[in-house]
Design an enzyme around this catalytic site. Structure first.
Site, PDB file in Angstrom:
ATOM      1  N   LEU A 159       0.818  -1.212   0.000  1.00 45.08           N
ATOM      2  CA  LEU A 159       0.000   0.000   0.000  1.00 45.08           C
ATOM      3  C   LEU A 159       0.852   1.262   0.000  1.00 45.08           C
ATOM      4  O   LEU A 159       1.681   1.465   0.893  1.00 45.08           O
ATOM      5  CB  LEU A 159      -0.931  -0.006   1.210  1.00 45.08           C
ATOM      6  CG  LEU A 159      -1.929   1.150   1.304  1.00 45.08           C
ATOM      7  CD1 LEU A 159      -2.882   1.128   0.121  1.00 45.08           C
ATOM      8  CD2 LEU A 159      -2.687   1.080   2.618  1.00 45.08           C
ATOM      9  N   ASP A 160       0.634   2.112  -1.009  1.00 42.33           N
ATOM     10  CA  ASP A 160       1.282   3.426  -1.129  1.00 42.33           C
ATOM     11  C   ASP A 160       2.808   3.340  -1.177  1.00 42.33           C
ATOM     12  O   ASP A 160       3.498   4.296  -0.817  1.00 42.33           O
ATOM     13  CB  ASP A 160       0.863   4.350   0.030  1.00 42.33           C
ATOM     14  CG  ASP A 160      -0.630   4.661   0.000  1.00 42.33           C
ATOM     15  OD1 ASP A 160      -1.177   4.775  -1.106  1.00 42.33           O
ATOM     16  OD2 ASP A 160      -1.237   4.779   1.080  1.00 42.33           O
ATOM     17  N   GLU A 161       3.342   2.207  -1.644  1.00 40.88           N
ATOM     18  CA  GLU A 161       4.790   2.040  -1.690  1.00 40.88           C
ATOM     19  C   GLU A 161       5.290   1.677  -3.082  1.00 40.88           C
ATOM     20  O   GLU A 161       6.418   1.238  -3.242  1.00 40.88           O
ATOM     21  CB  GLU A 161       5.231   0.973  -0.676  1.00 40.88           C
ATOM     22  CG  GLU A 161       4.985   1.368   0.776  1.00 40.88           C
ATOM     23  CD  GLU A 161       5.513   0.340   1.755  1.00 40.88           C
ATOM     24  OE1 GLU A 161       6.324  -0.509   1.333  1.00 40.88           O
ATOM     25  OE2 GLU A 161       5.116   0.385   2.937  1.00 40.88           O
TER      26      GLU A 161
END
Length: 284
Positions: free
Chosen positions: A227-229
């Protein structure tokens, strides 16, 4: 854009790659209009983007010729005819600033290589906005038992039906399943504020205001199961100070998110972004 192409490639770095690629294009009648390359010393890889004009060329024949040429340089490559705009679906929830900005830029001719085919949302808030741009709106609710799985199945069907090549998460506030992330690998872009991982959860601008943050930023990246990486495409920040309240910070954040996402989408649609492991090479 007729008879114009973009060739993107990566391979182990060695002498003579530029000479070989440009010679191949010359041999097949191509006139180079734009070229950029990057040698990544850390990975030992070479990256290149070439835009060329090839009057009367057959795209299939060019593909076949490249397939025969590529093994000699161990190329990973893609050939993109620019006469075909990239088909796109925009996913959104209840914050419409990025959606509205992308639609305006697209309709104004500022995203010439993008073809917005669908707007997908887990809420009905923006069906009128979609209709005003004559873009089909699809409501895929995610509340209730089993609804998220059903929503993703419908979303994938829309992507398949429309031949979507790029999915833009324009403040779509749902976490995609690992299977969905895998299906969209390298062709889904997300945008979020740059406070992560410091200020997670609800009301991040209120959290930032409480901590006296001096920079408001945004990050556009490819979607992965982490997530979000995912690999970052573009970022920006605006300086702020103590005189601004929470609403001011949120407004600045919305503007920054819209601009960062628009640049990332434009560069991707122009085939300027190449993946380099967990990073990107962006030929702006």
């Amino acid at each position: 854009m007729q008879d114009s192409y973009v060739l993107t490639l990566s391979c182990p770095d060695k002498r003579g790659i530029v000479h070989a690629v440009t010679g191949f294009l010359l041999e097949h009648g191509g006139n180079i209009e734009e070229a950029a390359q990057f040698n990544d010393r850390a990975s030992g890889l070479f990256f290149m983007r070439v835009r060329f004009h090839c009057p009367g060329a057959d795209a299939g024949a060019l593909q076949a010729a490249l397939g025969e040429f590529a093994p000699s340089l161990e190329l990973t490559w893609e050939l993109h005819p620019l006469a075909q705009a990239m088909r796109c679906a925009i996913f959104v929830s209840r914050q419409g600033h990025c959606l509205n900005d992308l639609l305006f830029r697209w309709k104004s001719g500022l995203l010439p290589l993008l073809d917005i085919r669908a707007i997908v949302s887990n809420h009905r808030d923006f069906y009128q906005l979609a209709a005003s741009y004559n873009v089909p709106f699809h409501h895929t609710p995610t509340s209730g038992a089993g609804s998220k799985e059903q929503a993703e199945a419908r979303q994938l069907a829309i992507i398949e039906e429309e031949g979507v090549q790029l999915v833009v998460l324009a403040r779509y506030m749902q976490i995609l399943s690992p299977a969905m992330c895998q299906r969209l690998s390298g062709r889904a872009i997300n945008i979020h504020h740059s406070f992560l991982p410091s200020f997670k959860g609800a009301r991040p601008y209120a959290q930032a205001h409480a901590r006296g943050v001096k920079l408001i930023g945004a990050t556009a990246h490819y979607v992965t199961a982490d997530l979000d990486e995912g690999p970052i495409i573009e970022q920006d920040a605006t300086r702020v100070d103590h005189s601004l309240d929470v609403e001011d910070l949120a407004a600045i954040g919305r503007d920054t998110e819209s601009q960062v996402l628009a640049r990332a989408v434009k560069w991707h649609s122009e085939h300027r972004v190449l993946l380099n492991g967990q990073r990107t090479v962006v030929f702006r």
